[in-house]
Design an enzyme around this catalytic site. Structure first.
Site, PDB file in Angstrom:
ATOM      1  N   ALA A 198       0.853  -1.201   0.000  1.00 16.46           N
ATOM      2  CA  ALA A 198       0.000   0.000   0.000  1.00 16.46           C
ATOM      3  C   ALA A 198       0.881   1.241   0.000  1.00 16.46           C
ATOM      4  CB  ALA A 198      -0.940  -0.016   1.191  1.00 16.46           C
ATOM      5  N   ARG A 288      10.547  -0.218  -5.982  1.00 14.92           N
ATOM      6  CA  ARG A 288      11.324  -0.253  -7.226  1.00 14.92           C
ATOM      7  C   ARG A 288      12.806  -0.298  -6.888  1.00 14.92           C
ATOM      8  NH1 ARG A 288       8.376   1.180 -11.756  1.00 14.92           N
ATOM      9  NH2 ARG A 288      10.237   1.869 -12.837  1.00 14.92           N
ATOM     10  N   ASP A 328      16.139   8.080 -10.504  1.00 14.86           N
ATOM     11  CA  ASP A 328      15.891   6.954  -9.587  1.00 14.86           C
ATOM     12  C   ASP A 328      17.143   6.139  -9.279  1.00 14.86           C
ATOM     13  OD1 ASP A 328      13.293   7.726  -9.811  1.00 14.86           O
ATOM     14  OD2 ASP A 328      12.528   5.837 -10.629  1.00 14.86           O
ATOM     15  N   HIS A 461     -12.169  34.157  -5.870  1.00 14.80           N
ATOM     16  CA  HIS A 461     -13.309  33.521  -5.198  1.00 14.80           C
ATOM     17  C   HIS A 461     -14.410  33.270  -6.228  1.00 14.80           C
ATOM     18  CE1 HIS A 461     -16.290  32.620  -2.148  1.00 14.80           C
ATOM     19  NE2 HIS A 461     -17.120  33.452  -2.768  1.00 14.80           N
TER      20      HIS A 461
HETATM   21  P1  NAD Z   1       6.791   1.877  -1.745  1.00 14.23           P
HETATM   22  O1  NAD Z   1       8.073   1.575  -1.085  1.00 14.23           O
HETATM   23  O2  NAD Z   1       6.207   3.241  -1.650  1.00 14.23           O
HETATM   24  O3  NAD Z   1       5.658   0.847  -1.227  1.00 14.23           O
HETATM   25  C1  NAD Z   1       5.830  -0.537  -1.222  1.00 14.23           C
HETATM   26  C2  NAD Z   1       5.082  -1.107  -0.038  1.00 14.23           C
HETATM   27  O4  NAD Z   1       5.092  -2.530  -0.137  1.00 14.23           O
HETATM   28  C3  NAD Z   1       5.693  -0.759   1.307  1.00 14.23           C
HETATM   29  O5  NAD Z   1       4.734  -0.077   2.097  1.00 14.23           O
HETATM   30  C4  NAD Z   1       6.062  -2.113   1.907  1.00 14.23           C
HETATM   31  O6  NAD Z   1       5.865  -2.181   3.296  1.00 14.23           O
HETATM   32  C5  NAD Z   1       5.116  -3.068   1.170  1.00 14.23           C
HETATM   33  N1  NAD Z   1       5.589  -4.468   1.126  1.00 14.23           N
HETATM   34  C6  NAD Z   1       6.811  -4.923   0.781  1.00 14.23           C
HETATM   35  N2  NAD Z   1       6.854  -6.288   0.853  1.00 14.23           N
HETATM   36  C7  NAD Z   1       5.610  -6.692   1.230  1.00 14.23           C
HETATM   37  C8  NAD Z   1       5.002  -7.975   1.476  1.00 14.23           C
HETATM   38  N3  NAD Z   1       5.683  -9.121   1.342  1.00 14.23           N
HETATM   39  N4  NAD Z   1       3.698  -8.015   1.850  1.00 14.23           N
HETATM   40  C9  NAD Z   1       2.975  -6.880   1.996  1.00 14.23           C
HETATM   41  N5  NAD Z   1       3.511  -5.645   1.785  1.00 14.23           N
HETATM   42  C10 NAD Z   1       4.802  -5.545   1.404  1.00 14.23           C
HETATM   43  O7  NAD Z   1       6.994   1.447  -3.275  1.00 14.23           O
HETATM   44  P2  NAD Z   1       6.091   1.678  -4.551  1.00 14.23           P
HETATM   45  O8  NAD Z   1       4.706   2.074  -4.182  1.00 14.23           O
HETATM   46  O9  NAD Z   1       6.266   0.448  -5.359  1.00 14.23           O
HETATM   47  O10 NAD Z   1       6.789   2.910  -5.268  1.00 14.23           O
HETATM   48  C11 NAD Z   1       8.180   2.848  -5.653  1.00 14.23           C
HETATM   49  C12 NAD Z   1       8.778   4.234  -5.746  1.00 14.23           C
HETATM   50  O11 NAD Z   1       8.254   4.923  -6.855  1.00 14.23           O
HETATM   51  C13 NAD Z   1       8.508   5.071  -4.514  1.00 14.23           C
HETATM   52  O12 NAD Z   1       9.689   5.759  -4.172  1.00 14.23           O
HETATM   53  C14 NAD Z   1       7.459   6.035  -4.979  1.00 14.23           C
HETATM   54  O13 NAD Z   1       7.496   7.264  -4.285  1.00 14.23           O
HETATM   55  C15 NAD Z   1       7.806   6.205  -6.455  1.00 14.23           C
HETATM   56  N6  NAD Z   1       6.610   6.570  -7.229  1.00 14.23           N
HETATM   57  C16 NAD Z   1       6.084   7.817  -7.100  1.00 14.23           C
HETATM   58  C17 NAD Z   1       4.935   8.152  -7.785  1.00 14.23           C
HETATM   59  C18 NAD Z   1       4.375   9.528  -7.636  1.00 14.23           C
HETATM   60  O14 NAD Z   1       5.106  10.434  -7.349  1.00 14.23           O
HETATM   61  N7  NAD Z   1       3.081   9.723  -7.803  1.00 14.23           N
HETATM   62  C19 NAD Z   1       4.287   7.234  -8.569  1.00 14.23           C
HETATM   63  C20 NAD Z   1       4.829   5.965  -8.674  1.00 14.23           C
HETATM   64  C21 NAD Z   1       5.996   5.644  -7.992  1.00 14.23           C
END
Ligand code: NAD
Length: 480
Positions: A198, A288, A328, A461
């Site tokens: 999440a 990632r 990244d 406004h």
């Molecule tokens: P994230 O690290 O934000 O979330 C991954 C989640 O997976 C973590 O909360 C973690 O606890 C959970 N997790 C890991 N292993 C697990 C398991 N076995 N069971 C259950 N949960 C588990 O990574 P993301 O959402 O994949 O994003 C990757 C990167 O890309 C982040 O740095 C994000 O900020 C960036 N990103 C940003 C945007 C944006 O700016 N809108 C969009 C896409 C990605």
């Protein structure tokens, strides 16, 4: 030792950028604008197998997510939210392949824009997987066994981005268990969907499917929800997503995913023990990792950390003279497209002898859910942890006339200021158009504005931006 024929091309450039995602694109264009002879090597192929600029951001990330989210939002509105406007729509039906096609058309149009930009700036494009041989020397080849070419450059910028992190317990087949890239091309509607993680990606994808009427469950290992934003915003987000019907299971660590003829059974561990969930499709969104594998030969001696991030200093310089890394690929800032783009420009200007440093403290973050979350600066919890004297003003969007007219009344704006100097330390927003609203806060902070400055700024406004003004007013009046 090379195993395939490699040819020196006699082609030499001032700058070679490896990777044409947002960071690499911005860097190459700025280099060319500053009069540097510039080449860019990239190996992304689009769905039709053509070479494509834009990297994951354009081809398999933010753009695709936003396009699908917009379609899902419209579908949901037509299905559920328009009767109150006195509009009755019948026969609303979902054509998922058309939704995917619209997304692909948008990507294609933006790819053409990027190609035109390269052509306009006379940036030499090469297709292939590039490898740093040593300072100033790069090899690339269009396919694994194809003969390689060697080009030289006075400066090299590594911008190869990142790719989904694979979870060993949930093997990706992109038929039943998808990574977050392939998930953007699922073209048949599952009845039940689970997403592991999440985080930002998990929530953005969940928002799409949930709005399309799919029973969507998020399985998140951590006990707390969305740790990065201000916790008041995270709590509000949890409440809103929950009301939207999203099933968010926290403290649920996935340990196995077993495929069957009718979908996949996901096993996860909670404080209560082992649990199972059966779904039609599963998406893995557990983070990632940097694309640094095979990016340089061992002889090149490029320093990476244990997780594969390229080591850089605050000026994006790697340990090799004339070699930079941006986006990244490094841990210099969060994985955000606009962070990479800023670094691209920053490095190009450094190469050209200019120095316009980036202020990472003013980097906005956005989560593209419905409603959006956006923030800049520090969170209340971080400031309290260091004992900073702060004052807070919050304003709920439902109290603005604009939100009432659109019916998008969920969310709030929160401003945190230094109690003694009135300087704005952080602005946190959840609500419709939060990603746009945050720009005013970023600008205010860039100019070291106080909450008084925001109060004195005239806002049109009725607009949502008044919430920012009124949150500042609440700080001034000491009203929470
Ligand atoms: P994230 O690290 O934000 O979330 C991954 C989640 O997976 C973590 O909360 C973690 O606890 C959970 N997790 C890991 N292993 C697990 C398991 N076995 N069971 C259950 N949960 C588990 O990574 P993301 O959402 O994949 O994003 C990757 C990167 O890309 C982040 O740095 C994000 O900020 C960036 N990103 C940003 C945007 C944006 O700016 N809108 C969009 C896409 C990605």
């Amino acid at each position: 030792m090379k195993t395939k024929a490699t040819q020196a091309t006699n082609q030499a450039f001032d700058v070679v950028v490896i990777g044409a995602g947002p960071a690499g694109l911005a860097c190459a264009v700025r280099c060319a604008q500053l009069g540097l002879s510039t080449a860019c090597i990239d190996n992304w192929r689009d769905k039709k197998g053509n070479s494509s600029l834009g990297g994951a951001y354009l081809n398999a990330g933010c753009v695709a997510t936003l396009a699908l989210l917009e379609s899902a939002r419209i579908y949901h509105t037509l299905k559920h939210d328009i009767q109150m406007h006195g509009i009755h729509a019948e026969g609303i039906a979902l054509d998922l392949p058309q939704m995917i096609k619209r997304k692909d058309d948008i990507i294609e149009a933006l790819q053409r824009n990027a190609a035109d930009l390269f052509a306009h700036h006379q940036i030499q494009r090469f297709f292939g997987k590039a490898k740093l041989l040593s300072e100033g020397l790069i090899e690339f080849s269009p396919a694994e066994k194809a003969p390689g070419s060697i080009i030289t450059a006075r400066h090299i910028v590594l911008a190869t981005g990142s790719a989904p992190f694979q979870l060993p317990c949930a093997a990706i087949d992109n038929k039943v268990i998808f990574d977050s890239v392939a998930a953007l091309n699922i073209d048949s509607l599952p009845k039940r969907l689970a997403i592991i993680g999440a985080g930002v990606i998990g929530l953005e994808l969940a928002g799409i499917w949930n709005r399309l009427g799919v029973k969507t469950t998020l399985l998140e290992a951590q006990d707390t929800f969305l740790n990065l934003p201000d916790q008041q915003i995270s709590r509000e987000a949890y409440r809103i997503y929950n009301e939207q019907g999203l099933d968010m299971r926290l403290g649920a660590r996935v340990i196995a995913a077993r495929k069957s003829r009718h979908g996949v059974t996901v096993d996860y561990q909670t404080n209560e023990g082992r649990q199972s969930l059966h779904v039609d499709k599963l998406i893995v969104a557990t983070g990632r990792k940097p694309n640094s594998e095979d990016l340089a030969t061992a002889e090149a001696n490029l320093l990476l950390d244990e997780n594969g991030y390229v080591h850089v200093d605050e000026n994006c310089r790697t340990t090799l003279p004339g070699v930079y890394a941006i986006g990244d690929l490094t841990l210099l800032g969060p994985m955000l497209a606009h962070k990479g783009m800023e670094e691209g420009v920053f490095v190009a200007e450094q190469i050209a002898g200019l120095h316009n440093p980036i202020n990472f403290d003013r980097l906005p973050s956005v989560i593209f859910t419905d409603p959006e979350i956006a923030w800049v600066g520090q969170t209340e919890q971080a400031l309290r942890a260091v004992g900073e004297p702060i004052k807070i003003g919050t304003y709920y969007l439902c109290d603005t006339a604009k939100a009432q007219t659109t019916g998008k009344t969920e969310g709030l704006v929160k401003i945190i200021i230094h109690a003694e100097t009135d300087t704005i330390l952080g602005v946190h927003i959840i609500g419709t158009h939060a990603a746009e609203l945050i720009a005013e806060a970023v600008l205010a902070m860039e100019f070291s504005a106080s909450s008084e400055d925001l109060v004195r700024t005239i806002h049109a406004h009725p607009t949502l931006s008044e919430a920012l003004h009124d949150a500042a007013l609440k700080v001034k009046d000491g009203i929470k």
